[in-house]
Design a protein around this motif. Structure first.
Motif, PDB file in Angstrom:
ATOM      1  N   ALA A   1       1.087  -1.105  -0.136  1.00  0.00           N
ATOM      2  CA  ALA A   1      -0.356  -0.164  -0.084  1.00  0.00           C
ATOM      3  C   ALA A   1       0.690   1.471  -0.157  1.00  0.00           C
ATOM      4  O   ALA A   1       1.464   1.330   0.548  1.00  0.00           O
ATOM      5  CB  ALA A   1      -0.824   0.025   1.168  1.00  0.00           C
ATOM      6  N   ILE A   2       0.050   2.397  -0.593  1.00  0.00           N
ATOM      7  CA  ILE A   2       1.353   3.182  -0.452  1.00  0.00           C
ATOM      8  C   ILE A   2       1.539   4.009   1.633  1.00  0.00           C
ATOM      9  O   ILE A   2      -0.461   3.992   1.530  1.00  0.00           O
ATOM     10  CB  ILE A   2       0.806   5.127  -1.633  1.00  0.00           C
ATOM     11  N   ASN A   3       2.310   4.560   0.629  1.00  0.00           N
ATOM     12  CA  ASN A   3       3.343   4.902   2.430  1.00  0.00           C
ATOM     13  C   ASN A   3       3.230   6.583   2.226  1.00  0.00           C
ATOM     14  O   ASN A   3       4.229   6.788   1.998  1.00  0.00           O
ATOM     15  CB  ASN A   3       4.399   4.166   3.040  1.00  0.00           C
ATOM     16  N   GLY A   4       2.220   7.305   2.123  1.00  0.00           N
ATOM     17  CA  GLY A   4       2.842   9.145   2.637  1.00  0.00           C
ATOM     18  C   GLY A   4       2.818   9.601   3.367  1.00  0.00           C
ATOM     19  O   GLY A   4       2.900  10.793   3.426  1.00  0.00           O
ATOM     20  N   GLU A   5       3.377   8.452   4.297  1.00  0.00           N
ATOM     21  CA  GLU A   5       3.910   9.407   5.788  1.00  0.00           C
ATOM     22  C   GLU A   5       5.668  10.886   5.780  1.00  0.00           C
ATOM     23  O   GLU A   5       5.837  11.229   5.842  1.00  0.00           O
ATOM     24  CB  GLU A   5       4.975   8.754   7.284  1.00  0.00           C
ATOM     25  N   GLU A   6       6.171  10.207   4.287  1.00  0.00           N
ATOM     26  CA  GLU A   6       6.829  10.826   4.105  1.00  0.00           C
ATOM     27  C   GLU A   6       7.031  11.844   3.066  1.00  0.00           C
ATOM     28  O   GLU A   6       7.843  12.591   2.876  1.00  0.00           O
ATOM     29  CB  GLU A   6       8.566  10.368   3.608  1.00  0.00           C
ATOM     30  N   PHE A   7       5.964  12.196   2.439  1.00  0.00           N
ATOM     31  CA  PHE A   7       5.562  12.364   2.155  1.00  0.00           C
ATOM     32  C   PHE A   7       4.849  14.022   1.680  1.00  0.00           C
ATOM     33  O   PHE A   7       4.641  14.333   3.315  1.00  0.00           O
ATOM     34  CB  PHE A   7       3.813  12.241   1.309  1.00  0.00           C
ATOM     35  N   GLY A   8       5.378  15.103   1.163  1.00  0.00           N
ATOM     36  CA  GLY A   8       4.908  16.499   1.959  1.00  0.00           C
ATOM     37  C   GLY A   8       4.774  17.276   1.034  1.00  0.00           C
ATOM     38  O   GLY A   8       5.072  17.223  -0.244  1.00  0.00           O
ATOM     39  N   PHE A   9       4.864  19.139   1.143  1.00  0.00           N
ATOM     40  CA  PHE A   9       5.099  19.945   0.560  1.00  0.00           C
ATOM     41  C   PHE A   9       5.969  21.316   0.497  1.00  0.00           C
ATOM     42  O   PHE A   9       5.041  22.048   1.681  1.00  0.00           O
ATOM     43  CB  PHE A   9       3.032  20.352   0.206  1.00  0.00           C
ATOM     44  N   ILE A  10       6.833  20.848  -0.211  1.00  0.00           N
ATOM     45  CA  ILE A  10       7.713  22.286   0.213  1.00  0.00           C
ATOM     46  C   ILE A  10       8.131  23.053  -1.115  1.00  0.00           C
ATOM     47  O   ILE A  10       9.359  21.849  -1.411  1.00  0.00           O
ATOM     48  CB  ILE A  10       8.914  21.174   0.937  1.00  0.00           C
ATOM     49  N   PRO A  11       7.634  23.858  -1.635  1.00  0.00           N
ATOM     50  CA  PRO A  11       7.380  24.114  -3.108  1.00  0.00           C
ATOM     51  C   PRO A  11       8.961  25.205  -3.016  1.00  0.00           C
ATOM     52  O   PRO A  11       9.302  24.905  -4.414  1.00  0.00           O
ATOM     53  CB  PRO A  11       5.993  24.632  -3.338  1.00  0.00           C
ATOM     54  N   GLY A  12       9.058  25.489  -2.296  1.00  0.00           N
ATOM     55  CA  GLY A  12      10.747  25.968  -1.917  1.00  0.00           C
ATOM     56  C   GLY A  12      10.643  27.313  -2.223  1.00  0.00           C
ATOM     57  O   GLY A  12       9.850  27.734  -3.241  1.00  0.00           O
ATOM     58  N   GLY A  13      11.912  27.824  -2.835  1.00  0.00           N
ATOM     59  CA  GLY A  13      12.247  29.828  -2.542  1.00  0.00           C
ATOM     60  C   GLY A  13      12.764  29.768  -4.466  1.00  0.00           C
ATOM     61  O   GLY A  13      12.393  28.338  -5.313  1.00  0.00           O
ATOM     62  N   PRO A  14      12.891  30.516  -4.824  1.00  0.00           N
ATOM     63  CA  PRO A  14      13.454  31.828  -5.765  1.00  0.00           C
ATOM     64  C   PRO A  14      14.722  30.574  -6.330  1.00  0.00           C
ATOM     65  O   PRO A  14      15.900  30.831  -4.858  1.00  0.00           O
ATOM     66  CB  PRO A  14      13.959  32.639  -5.755  1.00  0.00           C
ATOM     67  N   ASN A  15      14.372  29.443  -7.395  1.00  0.00           N
ATOM     68  CA  ASN A  15      16.201  29.615  -8.197  1.00  0.00           C
ATOM     69  C   ASN A  15      16.411  28.176  -7.082  1.00  0.00           C
ATOM     70  O   ASN A  15      17.274  27.420  -7.511  1.00  0.00           O
ATOM     71  CB  ASN A  15      17.296  29.985  -7.643  1.00  0.00           C
ATOM     72  N   ASP A  16      15.874  26.782  -6.318  1.00  0.00           N
ATOM     73  CA  ASP A  16      15.740  25.801  -5.909  1.00  0.00           C
ATOM     74  C   ASP A  16      14.816  24.893  -6.686  1.00  0.00           C
ATOM     75  O   ASP A  16      13.973  25.208  -7.579  1.00  0.00           O
ATOM     76  CB  ASP A  16      14.810  26.454  -4.216  1.00  0.00           C
ATOM     77  N   ILE A  17      15.467  24.072  -6.460  1.00  0.00           N
ATOM     78  CA  ILE A  17      15.354  22.573  -7.510  1.00  0.00           C
ATOM     79  C   ILE A  17      14.064  21.846  -6.670  1.00  0.00           C
ATOM     80  O   ILE A  17      14.409  21.726  -5.381  1.00  0.00           O
ATOM     81  CB  ILE A  17      16.519  21.914  -7.700  1.00  0.00           C
ATOM     82  N   VAL A  18      13.125  21.414  -7.529  1.00  0.00           N
ATOM     83  CA  VAL A  18      11.905  20.031  -6.681  1.00  0.00           C
ATOM     84  C   VAL A  18      11.356  19.542  -7.381  1.00  0.00           C
ATOM     85  O   VAL A  18      11.687  19.633  -8.344  1.00  0.00           O
ATOM     86  CB  VAL A  18      10.724  22.357  -6.963  1.00  0.00           C
ATOM     87  N   ALA A  19      11.063  18.661  -6.593  1.00  0.00           N
ATOM     88  CA  ALA A  19      10.818  17.383  -7.271  1.00  0.00           C
ATOM     89  C   ALA A  19       9.551  17.399  -6.546  1.00  0.00           C
ATOM     90  O   ALA A  19       9.021  17.375  -5.953  1.00  0.00           O
ATOM     91  CB  ALA A  19      11.794  16.468  -7.103  1.00  0.00           C
ATOM     92  N   VAL A  20       8.407  16.981  -7.830  1.00  0.00           N
ATOM     93  CA  VAL A  20       6.924  16.920  -7.630  1.00  0.00           C
ATOM     94  C   VAL A  20       6.544  15.945  -7.809  1.00  0.00           C
ATOM     95  O   VAL A  20       6.955  15.161  -9.610  1.00  0.00           O
ATOM     96  CB  VAL A  20       6.682  17.982  -8.353  1.00  0.00           C
ATOM     97  N   ARG A  21       6.617  14.880  -7.476  1.00  0.00           N
ATOM     98  CA  ARG A  21       6.037  13.082  -7.133  1.00  0.00           C
ATOM     99  C   ARG A  21       4.333  12.664  -7.280  1.00  0.00           C
ATOM    100  O   ARG A  21       4.026  13.401  -6.208  1.00  0.00           O
ATOM    101  CB  ARG A  21       6.295  12.185  -6.431  1.00  0.00           C
ATOM    102  N   VAL A  22       3.640  12.334  -8.284  1.00  0.00           N
ATOM    103  CA  VAL A  22       2.720  12.172  -7.938  1.00  0.00           C
ATOM    104  C   VAL A  22       1.814  10.262  -8.751  1.00  0.00           C
ATOM    105  O   VAL A  22       2.814  10.011  -8.877  1.00  0.00           O
ATOM    106  CB  VAL A  22       1.363  13.046  -9.594  1.00  0.00           C
ATOM    107  N   PHE A  23       0.941  10.193  -7.249  1.00  0.00           N
ATOM    108  CA  PHE A  23       0.840   8.669  -7.884  1.00  0.00           C
ATOM    109  C   PHE A  23      -0.680   8.485  -7.542  1.00  0.00           C
ATOM    110  O   PHE A  23      -1.391   9.255  -6.917  1.00  0.00           O
ATOM    111  CB  PHE A  23       1.433   7.993  -6.423  1.00  0.00           C
ATOM    112  N   TYR A  24      -0.883   7.407  -8.007  1.00  0.00           N
ATOM    113  CA  TYR A  24      -2.066   7.097  -9.072  1.00  0.00           C
ATOM    114  C   TYR A  24      -2.378   5.435  -8.201  1.00  0.00           C
ATOM    115  O   TYR A  24      -1.824   4.959  -8.693  1.00  0.00           O
ATOM    116  CB  TYR A  24      -3.317   7.707 -10.170  1.00  0.00           C
ATOM    117  N   GLU A  25      -3.296   5.312  -7.316  1.00  0.00           N
ATOM    118  CA  GLU A  25      -3.609   3.879  -7.008  1.00  0.00           C
ATOM    119  C   GLU A  25      -4.506   3.563  -8.228  1.00  0.00           C
ATOM    120  O   GLU A  25      -6.294   3.523  -8.140  1.00  0.00           O
ATOM    121  CB  GLU A  25      -4.640   3.627  -6.052  1.00  0.00           C
ATOM    122  N   TRP A  26      -4.622   2.145  -9.498  1.00  0.00           N
ATOM    123  CA  TRP A  26      -5.866   2.306 -10.454  1.00  0.00           C
ATOM    124  C   TRP A  26      -6.071   1.040 -10.278  1.00  0.00           C
ATOM    125  O   TRP A  26      -5.241  -0.349 -10.008  1.00  0.00           O
ATOM    126  CB  TRP A  26      -4.962   2.598 -12.404  1.00  0.00           C
TER     127      TRP A  26
END
Length: 188
Positions: free
Chosen positions: A127-152
């Motif tokens: 099952a998806i363990n979303g405990e480590e998921f966050g929402f930290i969009p960063g500031g100017p010139n920051d490197i951001v990783a966006v991951r999206v998961f969907y249970e089909w």
């Protein structure tokens, strides 16, 4: 007299067998019955794979469009919450996915492009363990990783069991985007 009875019985049986062997009525039904199971297995498997690819393409499109306000700083400047970002992401998915119950996302600021999170979000139970998921969009010139998961949910769980990579006959669809934020909010 006895040998002629045997002879005529043997001749009649031989004639009936020959007539039976030459009768081709119903052969198409028998042939279809032999190939029906593999045929339907192939058709349903192909439809399931097509649906997964279509949903993955929709998810890729949605994350690309929803990440644009993150890159430009619109999300940060508006003080957008994770639920508001979920609504933004869901509005890009063309109403094709159950955003509230089966969509998960993780927005993280990372220190370098070589540090992109690549681990599986699944726990030992599948099952998806979303405990480590966050929402930290960063500031100017920051490197951001966006991951999206969907249970089909697989449409034909018995036939497409090899496609299940999660518990409960589900398939995890994932889409990622990594970018450097624009220098929003700065004078240069």
């Amino acid at each position: 007299m006895m040998p002629s009875i045997r002879y005529s019985l043997a001749m009649r049986l031989k004639a009936r067998f020959r007539d039976y062997a030459n009768d081709h009525r119903g052969i198409a039904a028998v042939e279809f019955a032999l190939i029906a199971a593999p045929f339907f297995f192939l058709i349903f498997g192909l439809l399931e794979v097509c649906m997964i690819f279509i949903m993955a393409a929709i998810l890729d499109h949605g994350i690309a469009d929803a990440a644009r306000p993150l890159r430009t700083g619109a999300v940060q400047q508006a003080g957008m919450t994770p639920e508001e970002f979920r609504e933004l992401l869901c509005s890009e998915l063309m109403g094709m996915m159950d955003c509230q119950n089966r969509l998960y996302f993780d927005v993280q600021t990372i220190d370098g492009f070589n540090l992109v999170p690549t681990g599986s979000p699944l726990n030992d139970a599948g099952a998806i363990n979303g405990e480590e998921f966050g929402f930290i969009p960063g500031g100017p010139n920051d490197i951001v990783a966006v991951r999206v998961f969907y249970e089909w949910n697989l449409m034909t769980p018995g036939l497409t069991a090899p496609l299940a990579n999660m518990a409960g006959h589900k398939h995890l669809i994932q889409s990622n985007v990594v970018f450097r934020n624009e220098p929003f909010g700065s004078e240069s």
